[in-house]
Every structure is written in structure tokens, then in C-alpha cells.
Scaffold this active site. Structure first.
Site, short mmCIF file in Angstrom:
data_model
loop_
_atom_site.label_atom_id
_atom_site.label_comp_id
_atom_site.label_asym_id
_atom_site.label_seq_id
_atom_site.Cartn_x
_atom_site.Cartn_y
_atom_site.Cartn_z
N LYS A 180 15.98 -25.26 6.34
CA LYS A 180 17.36 -24.94 7.25
C LYS A 180 18.43 -26.63 6.87
O LYS A 180 17.27 -27.57 6.87
CB LYS A 180 17.23 -25.19 8.75
CG LYS A 180 16.57 -23.83 9.39
CD LYS A 180 16.94 -24.42 11.08
CE LYS A 180 16.03 -22.67 11.50
NZ LYS A 180 16.52 -21.60 11.22
N ASP A 214 3.36 -20.44 17.60
CA ASP A 214 4.40 -20.00 16.82
C ASP A 214 5.66 -21.14 16.70
O ASP A 214 6.30 -20.48 15.86
CB ASP A 214 5.01 -18.98 18.29
CG ASP A 214 6.11 -18.21 17.69
OD1 ASP A 214 5.93 -17.75 16.46
OD2 ASP A 214 7.05 -17.95 17.97
N HIS A 239 7.63 -25.71 13.98
CA HIS A 239 8.80 -25.93 13.07
C HIS A 239 9.05 -28.02 14.87
O HIS A 239 9.67 -28.10 13.54
CB HIS A 239 9.54 -25.39 13.89
CG HIS A 239 9.25 -23.46 13.79
ND1 HIS A 239 8.63 -23.36 12.27
CD2 HIS A 239 9.88 -22.36 14.13
CE1 HIS A 239 8.94 -21.72 11.76
NE2 HIS A 239 8.60 -21.37 13.27
N GLU A 288 15.50 -19.67 22.13
CA GLU A 288 16.14 -18.60 22.06
C GLU A 288 16.27 -17.73 22.80
O GLU A 288 15.82 -17.92 24.36
CB GLU A 288 15.33 -17.68 21.38
CG GLU A 288 14.51 -18.63 19.86
CD GLU A 288 13.59 -18.15 19.51
OE1 GLU A 288 13.26 -16.58 18.20
OE2 GLU A 288 12.32 -18.20 19.53
N LYS A 347 3.37 -18.80 7.41
CA LYS A 347 2.85 -19.30 8.72
C LYS A 347 2.30 -17.72 9.33
O LYS A 347 2.82 -16.71 9.06
CB LYS A 347 3.53 -20.32 9.69
CG LYS A 347 4.67 -19.53 10.25
CD LYS A 347 5.76 -20.31 11.37
CE LYS A 347 4.94 -19.58 12.37
NZ LYS A 347 6.18 -18.42 13.28
N ARG A 383 1.03 -1.03 0.12
CA ARG A 383 -0.71 0.00 0.02
C ARG A 383 0.58 1.29 -0.14
O ARG A 383 -0.01 2.71 -0.60
CB ARG A 383 -0.95 -0.05 1.16
CG ARG A 383 -1.97 -0.67 0.99
CD ARG A 383 -3.51 -0.26 2.28
NE ARG A 383 -3.41 -0.96 2.82
CZ ARG A 383 -3.95 -0.33 3.68
NH1 ARG A 383 -5.23 0.21 3.76
NH2 ARG A 383 -4.33 -0.85 5.07
N LYS A 431 11.96 -18.61 24.87
CA LYS A 431 12.45 -17.16 24.78
C LYS A 431 12.62 -16.55 26.31
O LYS A 431 12.18 -17.02 26.99
CB LYS A 431 10.63 -15.79 23.93
CG LYS A 431 10.47 -16.35 22.98
CD LYS A 431 10.52 -15.22 22.13
CE LYS A 431 9.60 -15.65 20.63
NZ LYS A 431 10.26 -15.88 19.51
N HIS A 440 10.03 -22.41 7.52
CA HIS A 440 11.30 -22.44 7.50
C HIS A 440 12.14 -22.98 8.18
O HIS A 440 13.32 -23.01 7.61
CB HIS A 440 12.07 -20.65 7.66
CG HIS A 440 11.62 -20.19 8.95
ND1 HIS A 440 11.25 -20.42 10.28
CD2 HIS A 440 13.03 -20.00 9.93
CE1 HIS A 440 12.25 -20.41 11.25
NE2 HIS A 440 13.00 -20.12 11.43
C1 BG6 Z 1 9.60 -18.29 13.37
C2 BG6 Z 1 9.01 -17.61 15.01
O1 BG6 Z 1 8.99 -18.27 13.43
O2 BG6 Z 1 10.10 -18.59 14.49
C3 BG6 Z 1 10.02 -16.63 15.75
O3 BG6 Z 1 7.69 -16.80 14.57
C4 BG6 Z 1 10.93 -16.96 16.15
O4 BG6 Z 1 9.12 -16.19 16.88
C5 BG6 Z 1 12.32 -17.87 14.98
O5 BG6 Z 1 11.78 -15.82 17.14
C6 BG6 Z 1 12.83 -18.31 15.43
O6 BG6 Z 1 13.77 -18.83 13.92
P1 BG6 Z 1 15.04 -19.60 14.42
O7 BG6 Z 1 15.48 -19.71 12.32
O8 BG6 Z 1 15.36 -18.77 14.45
O9 BG6 Z 1 15.37 -19.81 15.50
#
Ligand code: BG6
Length: 511
Positions: free
Chosen positions: A190, A243, A248, A224, A156, A47, A348, A186
Site C-alpha cells: 500500500k 488473519d 499486517h 473493516e 499468506k 484443475r 470485522k 499486501h
Molecule cells: C486480508 C485478510 O489479508 O486482509 C482479510 O485475510 C482482510 O480478512 C483483508 O479482509 C483486509 O485487507 P484490506 O486491504 O482491505 O485492508
């Protein structure tokens, strides 16, 4: 490596962070390796009013900051040549009437660049647009593959729960075929996640042991060290279960647990992952507390520096009960894994960023050295390190040199960084290239996504209905609530702690 057919990559939401930080830098990395076709363009949509020149300047900054610096020494000329392939068109994607103008711009670019009517549409937008955009594309005939391919990449979250995921899949399938839909997780992009398959299926030594006869339990951690940052608003409606776990971590469990596919094809692999998802033993709502621990980080001091708790983060409700940590135990009810516990955890503000899979093997049946060795309760472990310091680590017992028969645990250690050509492509680089080639192996299939939602559903329900299920507070910089240790069935074992707590106060409190 194959070079894809000529095409245009159309990015919806191109003025957002994902485009600037991940997508365009990843395509630039492909360009540097000669992996984009000669006739190629990125058409950014959003936009925000911007000219092609403005868009190029913005993307150039993103490339300079975020493109990989490991495999190539990009020159300013390379970047300038690449950004000439970028175009921008501003329009309101919510407005059906504006799609005709967009189509005109797309087709004139296609004619000019001779890209053969091949289009990839990337939805880097809020999920509320996931049904609107595909529907309008289809109305304009842009889902029709009679003349050139039309692929749709969806980020996602794929739904918010089982019902919304089903309805999203249904809506997508009204306008695109399943083989045109690329759902990005994603983690599958990896390098070391893919290596799980190669480690398992290309070595004679692992696969024979990869089952209930030799494995005592499997542990998957994705921690994380950062908090939610400026994503508090999004995270409040999500939490760690949605999340990280539903997508994942369950996918990682799928790759660890799956049977060897007959052939390495997209459906060959995805059929096997789907079978694992369908074999997950459902956790009953009333038993959730015994299988799943949730936590939330509270303020703390890490290495002498005061850190905020989750409830103090921007965009977060000061009384929030959203979980920033989940640990759980589950079982895969099939011949290979019957009664082998799988433990997964994510959070986290933990002490470090690490993702790893640990296969814990059963101890030797007869413990000759048990009394003297200190190996009594130490089982062999295979640690598959997904990130950082990607590699494989085997832990085993060895005689301590000197008198007697004492043993000690030692490591056999492989690091990707030791390889001469150690370039690991970013997840987006790999996944975008695969989609350009029409290979959906590393993308999630609709049924797999739904099966994963089905598995987490009772957890979501129990948490929603029963406020007595605690959200354990854990000081930022620690490994989460100590009660997570109680999930581990063998009381001589704990989670693997790749590093110590960083917070001064290692206690946990209940919110
Ligand atoms: C994302 C989450 O899908 O993956 C994030 O929404 C998270 O909250 C991230 O931080 C972690 O990805 P990676 O590749 O840093 O392990």
C-alpha cells in the site's frame, strides 16, 4: 519507472478469485503504464478445464470490473491486446507425474515468446500446496537460475503458528534460495504504508520526536465494516489474530518502530523490521488476559437493517469461539521505545473501514493554559491514514479567537486526493512490479515472519488452553468490546474513534 526483463508470470490457482479480482487486473494496470516488458505472458494453471480463449474471456471480465480506472482510460482495444498475452494450461498440481507436461508447455511458450527462461511462479493456491508445488518445480529444474531467473511468490498465510511457519520456511528453502522467495503481505504494497518510511525519514521535524521522550503511545487500527462473507470456512480456522495481527498489524508496528536503515535496500529495511520483531516484549501466557482482548460480532441492527452475528455466517460453527476482533497492548523493548505502549486493534463488522496509525505525543511539560483551555488532556496527534482517504493529519491546540486564552484542537490535514497526480497504484500492482524487477524490499522475509509468530504464540496457547478467557460479543456496527478501553494505560485517553457506533444497541455482552 523501470521496465522488467522479459518473462512469464505463471499463476498456480488461476481459476480462483484472487487471479481474477486482483492479480490479472493489477498486471493489466502495469501494462497500461507500459511497465510490462514487450515479451511477456501470463500462464494460468488450474484443475478446471479451460482453453486459452475461455481464460481470456474470464480475465477480461475481471479486468473490466476490477482494474484501476483512475490513471487511464482503457479502451476495449487495450484490453483485447492485453488478453492476447494470457494462456492457460489445465493440470492437477498435486500429481508429480503431470509436471513434465506443464514444463513442456511453459518451455514452448518461452521459446515462442523469447522470454529468456525467466519465470515467476505465483502460488495463488490453498496453503496445503505451498510445499508440493515448489518441490515439483525444483524436480523439473524450474528453480534453477543458471539460465534465467526463477522467482516464487507465496501468499499468506505463511504457516498457522510458529512451528508450521518454521517448517514451511524450511521446506521452501530446500528448493529455492531466500532471495528467490517473495512472501506477499499486501499491506506492504500500500502506497501509504510505504509513505510511513518517507514521512519519518525524509522530514527533519518528525524523527527527532519519534521516541520515548516525546511519544506517549502509539495506536494502530485496522477496522473493516464487512463481516466474513463467504469466507467463513477459512476464517473459522484463522481468526483475527492470525488473519490480521500476526502479519499486517505487526508489520505496520515494525515500520513505525524501526530505526532508519543505513540504505534503502531490501535487506537494509528488512533487517530493521526484523530487529523490531525481535525486540517485542513477550507476553506471558498467564498475562494474556491483561494485554489482549478478543471479541466476536453478534447480530445487531445497523441503520435499521438487521445484520447476522458471526455464528450465523455460512461455514461457521454455531458455537464458534473464533475471534473476529482483537485489541492488544505491547511494548518494544529497545532504547527508542522503552515503556511506550503500542496499542493495536482490528475487527470485522466495525462501524467503518479504516486503517490508521496514530502517534500520540506527550503534552507540553508545563501546562500554561491547562485550567481554562480544555486542552488539558488533549495531546498532539499525528494520524497517518493508510486507507481510505489516504493522507496525514496533525492535531494541535490553537487559541480560540476572542477573549481569554481558551484553546481548541484543530487539524492540519493532507489528503493524497489533493495531489494533481493522485494515482495510487494498488498493492498488488506495486508488489508484482517489484517482483518482476527482482526487488523484494516490500516482501516479508522468513525470519521476520517467524519472529512475528513467536510473539503471538503465547496468545494462541493461552486461548487454546484457557476457556475462561472471554470472547466478548460486540454488536455488529460498534467499535468492539468496551473492555478494550481498559487496555489504555492513561485513563484520560481512549482509542481514537474515527466515527461513531452505527448499531442501535451499543452494549456488549459476553459469549
Ligand atoms: C486480508 C485478510 O489479508 O486482509 C482479510 O485475510 C482482510 O480478512 C483483508 O479482509 C483486509 O485487507 P484490506 O486491504 O482491505 O485492508
Amino acid at each position: 519507472m523501470k521496465i522488467p526483463s522479459n518473462h512469464i508470470l505463471v499463476i498456480f490457482g488461476a481459476s480462483g478469485d484472487l487471479t481474477n479480482r486482483k492479480l490479472v487486473p493489477a498486471v493489466f494496470d502495469l501494462f497500461e503504464q507500459n511497465l510490462v516488458p514487450d515479451n511477456f505472458a501470463i500462464l494460468g494453471l488450474g484443475r478446471t478445464q479451460m482453453s486459452d480463449a475461455d481464460f481470456r474471456i474470464k480475465m477480461k471480465e475481471g479486468i473490466q470490473e476490477f482494474a484501476s480506472k483512475h490513471n487511464h482510460d482503457s479502451t476495449a482495444d487495450d484490453i483485447d491486446a492485453f488478453v492476447q498475452k494470457l494462456y492457460y494450461y489445465a493440470f492437477n498440481t498435486k500429481e508429480e507425474s503431470e509436471y513434465a507436461g506443464f514444463k513442456q508447455r511453459l518451455l514452448s511458450l518461452d521459446a515462442k515468446l523469447n522470454t529468456g527462461n525467466n519465470f515467476i511462479f505465483y502460488l495463488a493456491t490453498p496453503p496445503s500446496m505451498y510445499t508440493v508445488i515448489p518441490c515439483n518445480l525444483a524436480k523439473e529444474g524450474l528453480a534453477d537460475e543458471e539460465n534465467g531467473f526463477k522467482r516464487l511468490i507465496v501468499e499468506k498465510p505463511f504457516g498457522y503458528d510458529l512451528e508450521t511457519a518454521k517448517s514451511l520456511n524450511k521446506d521452501l528453502l530446500k528448493n529455492f534460495q531466500e532471495d528467490q522467495i517473495y512472501r506477499i503481505d499486501h499491506y506492504l504494497g500500500k502506497e501509504t504504508v510505504q509513505n510511513l518510511l518517507v514521512t519519518r525519514f525524509s522530514n527533519g521535524i518528525f524523527e527527532p520526536l519519534w521516541n520515548r521522550n516525546y511519544v506517549s503511545h502509539v495506536e494502530i487500527t485496522s477496522s473493516e465494516s464487512i463481516g466474513v462473507g463467504n469466507r467463513g470456512g477459512y476464517y473459522e480456522g484463522s481468526g483475527a489474530l492470525r488473519d490480521m495481527v500476526q502479519n499486517h498489524l505487526l508489520l505496520l508496528a515494525g515500520l513505525v518502530g524501526m530505526e532508519p536503515p543505513a540504505v534503502i535496500t531490501s535487506n537494509g529495511i528488512r533487517n530493521e523490521i526484523a530487529k523490531v520483531m525481535q525486540s517485542l516484549r513477550p507476553i506471558k501466557e498467564e498475562e494474556v488476559e491483561n494485554y489482549v482482548i478478543r471479541g466476536q460480532y453478534v447480530d445487531s441492527t445497523i441503520k435499521g437493517v438487521a445484520t447476522k452475528g458471526y455464528r450465523e455466517e455460512q461455514g461457521v460453527n454455531p458455537e464458534s469461539r473464533t475471534e473476529t476482533y482483537v485489541a492488544m497492548k505491547f511494548f518494544i523493548d529497545n532504547m527508542r521505545w522503552a515503556d511506550v505502549p503500542f496499542y493495536i486493534r482490528t475487527g470485522k463488522m466495525l462501524p467503518t473501514r479504516v486503517t490508521e496509525v496514530v502517534i500520540h505525543f506527550k503534552p507540553s511539560p508545563h501546562r500554561l493554559f491547562a485550567d481554562k483551555s480544555g486542552m488539558q488532556h488533549n495531546h498532539n496527534q499525528l494520524v497517518i491514514r493508510i486507507q481510505p482517504d489516504e493522507g496525514l493529519l496533525m492535531k494541535f491546540g490553537m487559541k480560540t479567537p476572542g477573549a481569554g486564552f481558551n484553546s481548541q484542537t484543530v487539524n492540519m490535514d493532507f489528503h493524497y486526493s489533493d495531489l494533481a497526480d493522485a494515482y495510487l497504484p494498488s498493492a498488488y500492482e506495486r508488489l508484482l512490479h517489484d517482483c518482476m524487477l527482482g526487488d523484494s524490499t516490500l516482501y516479508s522475509r522468513g525470519d521476520v515472519v517467524e519472529a512475528a509468530w513467536e510473539f503471538v504464540k503465547p496468545i494462541q496457547e493461552a486461548w487454546k488452553k484457557n476457556n475462561n478467557i472471554p470472547v466478548h460479543g460486540y454488536p455488529a456496527g460498534t467499535w468492539g468490546p468496551d473492555v478494550a478501553d481498559d487496555l489504555i494505560e492513561d485513563k484520560r485517553q481512549t482509542w481514537r474513534y474515527p466515527c461513531k457506533n452505527l448499531a442501535n444497541d451499543g452494549n456488549y455482552c459476553e459469549l
